[in-house]
Design an enzyme around this catalytic site. Structure first.
Site, PDB file in Angstrom:
ATOM      1  N   THR A 179      -3.830   5.793   2.052  1.00 18.89           N
ATOM      2  CA  THR A 179      -4.583   4.771   1.341  1.00 18.89           C
ATOM      3  C   THR A 179      -5.751   5.492   0.702  1.00 18.89           C
ATOM      4  OG1 THR A 179      -4.026   3.112   3.010  1.00 18.89           O
ATOM      5  CG2 THR A 179      -5.863   2.607   1.564  1.00 18.89           C
ATOM      6  N   ARG A 207       6.745  -6.253   2.505  1.00 16.42           N
ATOM      7  CA  ARG A 207       5.663  -5.962   3.448  1.00 16.42           C
ATOM      8  C   ARG A 207       4.332  -5.797   2.727  1.00 16.42           C
ATOM      9  NH1 ARG A 207       1.754  -1.576   4.321  1.00 16.42           N
ATOM     10  NH2 ARG A 207       1.186  -1.659   6.527  1.00 16.42           N
ATOM     11  N   VAL A 208       3.292  -6.423   3.287  1.00 12.52           N
ATOM     12  CA  VAL A 208       1.925  -6.297   2.778  1.00 12.52           C
ATOM     13  C   VAL A 208       1.054  -5.767   3.904  1.00 12.52           C
ATOM     14  CG1 VAL A 208      -0.071  -7.522   1.831  1.00 12.52           C
ATOM     15  CG2 VAL A 208       2.246  -8.199   1.162  1.00 12.52           C
ATOM     16  N   GLY A 209       0.250  -4.778   3.621  1.00 15.50           N
ATOM     17  CA  GLY A 209      -0.620  -4.189   4.628  1.00 15.50           C
ATOM     18  C   GLY A 209      -2.032  -4.721   4.564  1.00 15.50           C
ATOM     19  N   ASP A 210      -2.962  -3.966   5.114  1.00 21.45           N
ATOM     20  CA  ASP A 210      -4.352  -4.405   5.208  1.00 21.45           C
ATOM     21  C   ASP A 210      -5.119  -4.273   3.912  1.00 21.45           C
ATOM     22  OD1 ASP A 210      -6.358  -1.681   5.517  1.00 21.45           O
ATOM     23  OD2 ASP A 210      -4.215  -1.401   5.792  1.00 21.45           O
ATOM     24  N   THR A 230      -8.651   3.136   6.147  1.00 17.05           N
ATOM     25  CA  THR A 230      -7.346   3.753   5.956  1.00 17.05           C
ATOM     26  C   THR A 230      -6.715   3.984   7.321  1.00 17.05           C
ATOM     27  OG1 THR A 230      -6.142   5.687   5.124  1.00 17.05           O
ATOM     28  CG2 THR A 230      -8.414   6.058   5.843  1.00 17.05           C
TER      29      THR A 230
END
Length: 321
Positions: A179, A207-210, A230
């Site tokens: 990231t 999928r979606v991350g932070d 990250t």
């Protein structure tokens, strides 16, 4: 009243081991980090605002194939790129985020436009790209632009293991979380944070991350702190890492160092999270905190020099010093 200019960036964190990095690759990373942080600093010096400074810094990393964002994004199971980004303006808690982006060269710029040119805080997938093309005149970028041999090799290696990689590693057991992000304080006292990612190698099912989640991997509030995280996205979300740091500082009067340390080495680590954060407080104090072997990171000192570090056990240094 003029405030001290301050900026910091990161380009990912995790198990970054000297023995797995050639001198040539290490030099390339350090130069790219310096280019990024100096691009953001130049915006601040010219009187620009913190939002534009962070976006400028992140854009440089999105344009580099070295980082898992923009040009260097990892590939999904279907051999496509799906990118996420978020920008937050500490002045009014304005936020813009995009997720599942496939055809925009610089998702971080689109996130800023969502914040500034739409009534919404987050747009996803086809809808986000429709907004980009019809409302903001973005150019359509073919997936071929994002495709690199390095990422294809990583995907093939990960498919052989049958897993989904929480990394952008060349080797399945090398955990390096890709990231990129920037935080800044401008001369007007405004804080901002910007974060961008290509996500996970071999990811599926949208999928979606932070990264696009306000308070997860990105947060900024004037008078308090700007944070970009990250690491393992699912745990950064579950622990609301960026928001937790801000809350500890605002309501618990914790220092930036204490808040970052307690969160990064707290529940996030206990639950198995690996990664780090960069943060700037209202006085321009920069803090880097990580619980792993390394984090690509940089800031600019009082003399205008980029100071860069990669490994956990090294101090920030001016290139060539």
């Amino acid at each position: 009243m003029s405030h001290p200019l301050s900026i910091a960036i990161h380009g990912g964190a995790g198990t970054i081991v000297r023995s797995l990095m050639t001198p040539e690759l290490e030099k390339a990373y350090r130069q790219a980090l310096a280019q990024s942080v100096l691009a953001g600093h130049a915006v601040l010096v010219a009187g620009g605002n913190a939002v534009d400074a962070t976006v400028a810094a992140v854009t440089v990393m999105e344009d580099s194939p070295l980082f898992n964002a923009g040009k260097g994004s990892v590939l999904t199971y279907d051999e496509t790129v799906e990118m996420d980004a978020c920008v937050m303006d500490g002045q009014d808690l304005g936020a813009g985020a995009v997720t599942l982006i496939r055809h925009i060269k610089n998702p971080i710029q689109l996130a800023r436009d969502v914040m500034q040119k739409s009534p919404h805080a987050m747009l996803a997938g086809e809808g986000a790209e429709t907004f980009a093309f019809k409302e903001c005149a973005y150019e359509y970028t073919e997936q071929d632009y994002f495709f690199t041999d390095r990422r294809y090799k990583e995907l093939r290696a990960m498919k052989k293991t049958g897993g989904v990689a929480l990394s952008e590693a060349r080797y399945p057991d090398e955990k390096k979380h890709g990231t990129v992000g920037a935080v800044a304080l401008d001369q007007y006292g405004n804080l901002a944070a910007a974060t961008s990612t290509g996500g996970l190698t071999n990811k599926r099912w949208g999928r979606v991350g932070d990264t696009p989640i306000v308070g997860g991997g990105n947060y900024a509030r004037n008078g308090n702190v700007a944070v970009s995280a990250t690491g393992m996205g699912e745990l950064l979300m579950r622990c609301t890492v960026a928001g937790d740091i801000a809350g500890r500082m605002q309501y618990g009067n914790a220092s930036i160092e204490q808040a970052c340390r307690d969160v990064v080495h707290g529940d996030f680590l206990t639950l198995g999270g690996e990664g780090g954060v960069i943060a700037i407080d209202a006085n321009g104090r920069v803090n880097f905190e990580l619980n792993c072997a390394g984090m690509y990171r940089a800031t600019v000192d009082a003399d205008g020099n980029a100071r860069v570090a990669i490994f956990a056990d090294e101090e920030l240094q001016v290139l060539g010093a």
